[in-house]
Design a protein around this motif. Sequence first.
Motif, mmCIF file in Angstrom:
data_model
loop_
_atom_site.group_PDB
_atom_site.id
_atom_site.type_symbol
_atom_site.label_atom_id
_atom_site.label_comp_id
_atom_site.label_asym_id
_atom_site.label_seq_id
_atom_site.Cartn_x
_atom_site.Cartn_y
_atom_site.Cartn_z
ATOM 1 N N TYR A 101 0.832 -1.207 0.000
ATOM 2 C CA TYR A 101 0.000 0.000 0.000
ATOM 3 C C TYR A 101 0.864 1.253 0.000
ATOM 4 N N MET A 104 2.502 1.906 -3.393
ATOM 5 C CA MET A 104 1.637 2.356 -4.484
ATOM 6 C C MET A 104 1.616 3.870 -4.633
ATOM 7 N N LYS A 105 2.101 4.581 -3.618
ATOM 8 C CA LYS A 105 2.138 6.040 -3.749
ATOM 9 C C LYS A 105 3.177 6.494 -4.773
ATOM 10 N N LEU A 107 3.696 4.966 -7.642
ATOM 11 C CA LEU A 107 3.273 4.650 -9.009
ATOM 12 C C LEU A 107 2.668 5.886 -9.658
ATOM 13 N N PRO A 108 2.654 5.933 -10.991
ATOM 14 C CA PRO A 108 1.862 6.990 -11.640
ATOM 15 C C PRO A 108 0.395 6.796 -11.304
ATOM 16 N N ARG A 109 -0.350 7.893 -11.187
ATOM 17 C CA ARG A 109 -1.750 7.775 -10.789
ATOM 18 C C ARG A 109 -2.546 7.024 -11.844
#
Lengths: 172, 112
Positions: A101, A104-105, A107-109
């Motif tokens: 989790y 995941m910040k 990653l590209p949105r």
Amino acid sequence: MLELQILLVFMIIGALIAVKTKDLLSSVIALGTVGLALSLAFLVLKSPDLAIAQLVVEILCVIILIRATIRKDLPFSTSGRWFVNTLIVLVFIGVFLTFGYFCMKDLPRFGEPEMRIAQTFLSMGLKETGATNLVTSVVLDYRAYDTLGEATILFTAVIAVLAVMRRVGRKK
Amino acid sequence: MSVYFLCLVLFCIGLYCILRKRNLIKIIIGIAIVEYAVNLFFILVGYRMNGRVPIYSPDQTIRDMVDPLPQALVLTSIVIGLAVTALIAAIAMRVYEKYGTFDITKIKKLKG
């Protein structure tokens, strides 16, 4: 993307049923529903080539697994250190989920890919390869050696399955 | 963000199945679920909001196509997944013929 979230929740429920059911045949069929929902999700995500490939592969996969499980239903044994094992696995998965989790910040949105390499394919693909379908132009032209390796793996696996399943040569 | 998280949850369900179940067929099912989750994750990363299928047509602009590169790689991965599943299932059937069980704690007659 409400439909995508609905499909993902459906896949998660199907996967839970496939994991938790005691009957092996029901479990395999629940896996089939997960794969078909994945095919629909590919269609929602604008990749029809993958939807077709996933549909065919899922049907073959279910047929193979049903052949492997039919009339071989077995009782499950839950002896041993059931509680300790489950606790260790759940703690590991919890740690994994937490770190995932936070990762995941970075990653590209969702919905805004970077597309550094793919921009070249999009702008030059038709001119260089002459294929209007860009997925095909990547599979068969830009990354053709990948596809050659894939075909090699596929036929090697077929040879291995034939070698494992053959009947002759077993009696002495 | 939530779509990525749901995909990760699907991955973790498959991981639980691989790590915890004792039946060989259940382990194969777990491997298949993990494979689905990873394939879906690649496609989710390459998706562009309000994009369209990466196929040229004369009346539309190029600007808003989805990423074709993950789709090509996942197309390879799906076929390889079928080959792997077939091979594991064949080995599991042989193991069943030899030992009469799918339980991995009872398969321990291997001398080596």
